[in-house]
Design a protein around this motif. Structure first.
Motif, PDB file in Angstrom:
ATOM      1  N   UNK A 279       0.827  -1.201   0.000  1.00 54.66           N
ATOM      2  CA  UNK A 279       0.000   0.000   0.000  1.00 54.66           C
ATOM      3  C   UNK A 279       0.868   1.260   0.000  1.00 54.66           C
ATOM      4  N   UNK A 280       1.997   1.201   0.702  1.00 57.18           N
ATOM      5  CA  UNK A 280       2.876   2.371   0.801  1.00 57.18           C
ATOM      6  C   UNK A 280       3.466   2.755  -0.554  1.00 57.18           C
ATOM      7  N   UNK A 281       3.590   1.793  -1.460  1.00 57.09           N
ATOM      8  CA  UNK A 281       4.138   2.106  -2.782  1.00 57.09           C
ATOM      9  C   UNK A 281       3.162   2.934  -3.617  1.00 57.09           C
ATOM     10  N   UNK A 282       1.892   2.938  -3.222  1.00 54.37           N
ATOM     11  CA  UNK A 282       0.864   3.673  -3.974  1.00 54.37           C
ATOM     12  C   UNK A 282       0.264   4.797  -3.128  1.00 54.37           C
ATOM     13  N   UNK A 283       1.035   5.261  -2.135  1.00 47.16           N
ATOM     14  CA  UNK A 283       0.483   6.218  -1.177  1.00 47.16           C
ATOM     15  C   UNK A 283       0.748   7.667  -1.555  1.00 47.16           C
ATOM     16  N   UNK A 284       1.268   7.921  -2.760  1.00 40.20           N
ATOM     17  CA  UNK A 284       1.623   9.280  -3.142  1.00 40.20           C
ATOM     18  C   UNK A 284       0.469  10.256  -3.137  1.00 40.20           C
ATOM     19  N   UNK A 285      -0.745   9.769  -3.363  1.00 41.07           N
ATOM     20  CA  UNK A 285      -1.908  10.664  -3.398  1.00 41.07           C
ATOM     21  C   UNK A 285      -2.787  10.528  -2.161  1.00 41.07           C
ATOM     22  N   UNK A 286      -2.308   9.852  -1.129  1.00 35.08           N
ATOM     23  CA  UNK A 286      -3.106   9.650   0.080  1.00 35.08           C
ATOM     24  C   UNK A 286      -2.920  10.813   1.041  1.00 35.08           C
ATOM     25  N   UNK A 287      -4.019  11.319   1.561  1.00 35.54           N
ATOM     26  CA  UNK A 287      -3.996  12.347   2.602  1.00 35.54           C
ATOM     27  C   UNK A 287      -5.069  11.994   3.627  1.00 35.54           C
TER      28      UNK A 287
ATOM     29  N   UNK B 246      14.583   3.173  -3.755  1.00 37.80           N
ATOM     30  CA  UNK B 246      13.526   3.494  -4.730  1.00 37.80           C
ATOM     31  C   UNK B 246      13.462   2.522  -5.901  1.00 37.80           C
ATOM     32  N   UNK B 247      14.559   1.868  -6.229  1.00 39.64           N
ATOM     33  CA  UNK B 247      14.548   0.951  -7.371  1.00 39.64           C
ATOM     34  C   UNK B 247      14.037  -0.439  -7.021  1.00 39.64           C
ATOM     35  N   UNK B 248      13.680  -0.650  -5.734  1.00 41.46           N
ATOM     36  CA  UNK B 248      13.197  -1.961  -5.276  1.00 41.46           C
ATOM     37  C   UNK B 248      11.753  -1.832  -4.810  1.00 41.46           C
ATOM     38  N   UNK B 249      10.877  -2.687  -5.338  1.00 45.62           N
ATOM     39  CA  UNK B 249       9.472  -2.701  -4.923  1.00 45.62           C
ATOM     40  C   UNK B 249       9.285  -3.512  -3.652  1.00 45.62           C
ATOM     41  N   UNK B 250       9.903  -4.688  -3.602  1.00 42.15           N
ATOM     42  CA  UNK B 250       9.831  -5.562  -2.437  1.00 42.15           C
ATOM     43  C   UNK B 250      11.141  -6.317  -2.317  1.00 42.15           C
ATOM     44  N   UNK B 251      11.446  -6.741  -1.090  1.00 43.15           N
ATOM     45  CA  UNK B 251      12.676  -7.496  -0.885  1.00 43.15           C
ATOM     46  C   UNK B 251      12.518  -8.448   0.284  1.00 43.15           C
TER      47      UNK B 251
ATOM     48  N   UNK C 297      12.124  -5.747  -8.691  1.00 46.32           N
ATOM     49  CA  UNK C 297      12.488  -4.424  -9.191  1.00 46.32           C
ATOM     50  C   UNK C 297      11.273  -3.498  -9.286  1.00 46.32           C
ATOM     51  N   UNK C 298      11.487  -2.234  -8.930  1.00 44.90           N
ATOM     52  CA  UNK C 298      10.460  -1.215  -9.120  1.00 44.90           C
ATOM     53  C   UNK C 298      10.622  -0.522 -10.458  1.00 44.90           C
ATOM     54  N   UNK C 299      11.783  -0.715 -11.071  1.00 51.21           N
ATOM     55  CA  UNK C 299      12.053  -0.136 -12.387  1.00 51.21           C
ATOM     56  C   UNK C 299      13.060  -1.023 -13.105  1.00 51.21           C
ATOM     57  N   UNK C 300      13.128  -0.921 -14.433  1.00 50.97           N
ATOM     58  CA  UNK C 300      14.084  -1.750 -15.185  1.00 50.97           C
ATOM     59  C   UNK C 300      15.530  -1.332 -14.979  1.00 50.97           C
TER      60      UNK C 300
ATOM     61  N   UNK D 136      24.796  -4.608  -8.517  1.00 54.92           N
ATOM     62  CA  UNK D 136      26.106  -4.198  -8.004  1.00 54.92           C
ATOM     63  C   UNK D 136      25.983  -2.949  -7.145  1.00 54.92           C
ATOM     64  N   UNK D 137      25.182  -1.996  -7.613  1.00 57.59           N
ATOM     65  CA  UNK D 137      24.984  -0.769  -6.859  1.00 57.59           C
ATOM     66  C   UNK D 137      24.218  -1.026  -5.560  1.00 57.59           C
ATOM     67  N   UNK D 138      23.280  -1.965  -5.593  1.00 53.34           N
ATOM     68  CA  UNK D 138      22.529  -2.306  -4.384  1.00 53.34           C
ATOM     69  C   UNK D 138      23.475  -2.892  -3.336  1.00 53.34           C
ATOM     70  N   UNK D 139      24.334  -3.817  -3.767  1.00 52.35           N
ATOM     71  CA  UNK D 139      25.295  -4.424  -2.845  1.00 52.35           C
ATOM     72  C   UNK D 139      26.232  -3.367  -2.262  1.00 52.35           C
ATOM     73  N   UNK D 140      26.656  -2.430  -3.096  1.00 55.23           N
ATOM     74  CA  UNK D 140      27.545  -1.368  -2.619  1.00 55.23           C
ATOM     75  C   UNK D 140      26.848  -0.505  -1.567  1.00 55.23           C
ATOM     76  N   UNK D 141      25.566  -0.205  -1.792  1.00 58.09           N
ATOM     77  CA  UNK D 141      24.803   0.596  -0.830  1.00 58.09           C
ATOM     78  C   UNK D 141      24.662  -0.143   0.496  1.00 58.09           C
ATOM     79  N   UNK D 142      24.450  -1.444   0.432  1.00 55.23           N
ATOM     80  CA  UNK D 142      24.337  -2.238   1.663  1.00 55.23           C
ATOM     81  C   UNK D 142      25.657  -2.251   2.426  1.00 55.23           C
ATOM     82  N   UNK D 143      26.771  -2.354   1.706  1.00 59.39           N
ATOM     83  CA  UNK D 143      28.074  -2.393   2.364  1.00 59.39           C
ATOM     84  C   UNK D 143      28.386  -1.082   3.098  1.00 59.39           C
ATOM     85  N   UNK D 144      27.823   0.027   2.611  1.00 60.39           N
ATOM     86  CA  UNK D 144      28.031   1.314   3.265  1.00 60.39           C
ATOM     87  C   UNK D 144      27.237   1.408   4.569  1.00 60.39           C
TER      88      UNK D 144
END
Length: 531
Positions: free
Chosen positions: A278-286, A455-460, A481-484, A489-497
């Motif tokens: 639900x949170x992935x589609x919450x951009x218009x929720x108020x 942002x590039x991951x929908x679920x994990x 993936x949330x996008x193509x 490699x970049x995801x792994x690098x972000x996790x290592x940080x």
């Protein structure tokens, strides 16, 4: 069993008084406001008076058929007004509800009916061909009653009470329902829950909730899970309106968001994976368009990643409540996250017990461990159900005397936890699936929270792969993936940080979707097996 080393975690609301059964709560609402909306489905509403009248007609018909106290009755219908009538009607007849999911395989449904000795099923006739030797016996306003073709209940079970169709007086120790959970042998286990257990939960939930007679609650749970009783009786017991969602709305977060706005839903009980979706589609929720006051979740570790925080920042009037329990004890604890979203911990605790319930953190011998140490969570008090249907040895092994009071029953959950410095319980996963890799104990939720914030991951999801030999075990992440443009490699690098090296998954696999159990929880075993 060793002597207690630490006091149990006690409820803060033991002043909440529960009725004998939840039916009295509903009857009070029927008496005070018979024309109020009780259930809405597909845009149409049914009043409290109509639900009560229909349930009474069903109950008296079931009594004439021989259904009495302790007799199991299968509930086999889609999410609808009918299923609410069925639950109340079966209970008013003194019967024991056995929810059957219309999406279950035929073999599983037939096993459940045989195991629970179900001889009467009420529900929607179009599904009855899948449950074996049952045939329609009567129809009452959209609800069909079916009996086994080889059982003559009218001849075998007719009593003087049935002749007049008098409805029985129920006691707290009468069974209310039997729900089935996965069994370690591959066969599901029937868990028995009494009216006293359910009444205590519902009285506490009404007391704890923000929602009242003016609010609407989504009927979101599959019909075969115990949450449906919590949704139904918390709502109808307080005079609110229950709004049924379709299966498409339950599975599609965009459609669910539309339903919340269209029906002005204020409360929803849902698994955490559904909140993530639900949170992935919450951009218009108020708060103006989606007037949610409460989202209550149970069954999985809550992970407060960026998307979750952003959704609740957009809904400042809505609180997130983390509940914990097992099928054997339904809801046992709760933790309401702080009003300020900025104060939310990444992995919230499960809090403190509900009314008339207490929790022990025990060692392998059943002795409570000092606060701060990890142990198995034992539930004692009013939340603990009767046991497993037809499995006395399994019941005796899991339902034991309270470590601090031999006169009270407790249930050893197999879940690990500890008491934190604030005196609240933390959930640390299953005892039989404790995650330890290369000597390090790892909280998978911490890794998943980071992944789900990208942002590039929908679920994990993250699982442990390998044998019992710690040197051969490793972590693997599965990401949707949330996008193509997703780059592993970049995801792994972000996790290592952000994480110690031992917590960074050795492999990251992309998948189209994550497998779910029938209740909507993440199916980690299926991920491991499908690797």
């Amino acid at each position: 069993m060793s002597a207690p080393d630490a006091p149990p975690i006690l409820a803060e609301t033991d002043d909440v008084l529960a009725p004998t059964t939840v039916l009295s709560l509903v009857k009070t609402q029927v008496t005070s406001a018979p024309d109020a909306q009780a259930v809405r489905c597909g845009g149409a509403s049914v009043t409290y008076g109509t639900v009560w009248q229909r349930s009474e007609e069903l109950a008296r018909t079931l009594v004439r058929l021989g259904v009495g106290q302790g007799r199991t009755v299968g509930l086999y219908a889609e999410r609808s007004t009918d299923i609410v009538v069925m639950i109340i009607g079966v209970m008013r007849a003194g019967g024991v509800c056995v929810p059957l999911d219309v999406s279950y395989p035929e073999d599983r449904i037939r096993y459940m009916c045989d195991d629970a000795k179900v001889e009467v099923v009420v529900g929607h006739a179009e599904f009855f061909s899948r449950i074996g030797d049952f045939k329609p016996w009567a129809e009452l306003g959209g609800v069909t009653i079916a009996t086994r073709t080889d059982v003559n209940l009218l001849a075998n079970a007719w009593t003087s009470a049935a002749e007049t169709a008098e409805l029985p007086e129920l006691a707290t120790d009468d069974l209310a329902y039997v729900v089935y959970t996965s069994g370690s042998t591959g066969r599901p286990k029937g868990v028995m829950y009494e009216h006293g257990n359910l009444a205590n939960l519902i009285a506490w939930q009404i007391h704890d909730s923000r929602c009242t007679s003016t609010h609407r609650t989504a009927q979101f749970s599959p019909a075969s899970f115990d949450i449906i009783f919590q949704e139904t009786f918390t709502t109808l017991g307080s005079g609110g309106t229950l709004v049924c969602c379709s299966e498409d709305e339950r599975l599609d977060p965009a459609l669910l968001g539309d339903l919340i706005e269209r029906e002005q839903i204020n409360r929803i009980f849902m698994p955490f994976v559904a909140i993530q979706a639900l949170a992935r589609f919450a951009g218009n929720m108020t708060s103006r368009t989606h007037p949610l006051l409460e989202i209550l979740t149970a069954g999985e570790q809550v992970q407060c990643g960026d998307r979750i925080r952003e959704m609740f920042e957009r809904l400042p009037d809505c609180r997130l409540v983390n509940q914990w329990g097992t099928t054997e004890s339904h809801v046992s604890t709760r933790y309401s996250l702080p009003e300020r979203v900025a104060d939310w911990p990444a992995l919230p605790p499960i809090g403190r017990p509900i009314a008339h319930t207490h929790i022990h953190v025990c060692d392998e011998h059943g002795g409570p461990v000092p606060h701060g140490e990890i142990g198995e969570l034992w539930v004692a008090g009013a939340a603990v159900g009767r046991g497993y249907l037809g499995l006395p040895e399994r019941t005796a092994a899991n339902f034991l005397p309270d470590p601090c009071d031999a006169g009270t029953r407790a249930y050893r959950t197999g879940d690990l936890g500890r008491v934190n410095s604030q005196g609240e319980l933390e959930f640390l996963g299953r005892k039989d699936t404790q995650v330890k890799v290369r000597g390090f104990r790892i909280e998978l939720g911490e890794i998943e929270t980071l992944l789900n914030s990208m942002p590039e991951i929908a679920e994990a999801a993250v699982v442990v792969i390998g044998s019992d030999d710690a040197s051969e075990r490793f972590l693997q992440a599965f990401v949707v993936p949330a996008s193509p443009d997703l780059n592993r490699t970049e995801i792994a690098a972000a996790l290592r940080k952000a994480l110690p090296g031992y917590m960074v998954p050795s492999q990251i696999a992309t998948v189209g979707s994550l497998p779910r159990t029938p209740s909507g929880k993440l199916d980690r075993l299926a991920l491991v097996m499908a690797r």
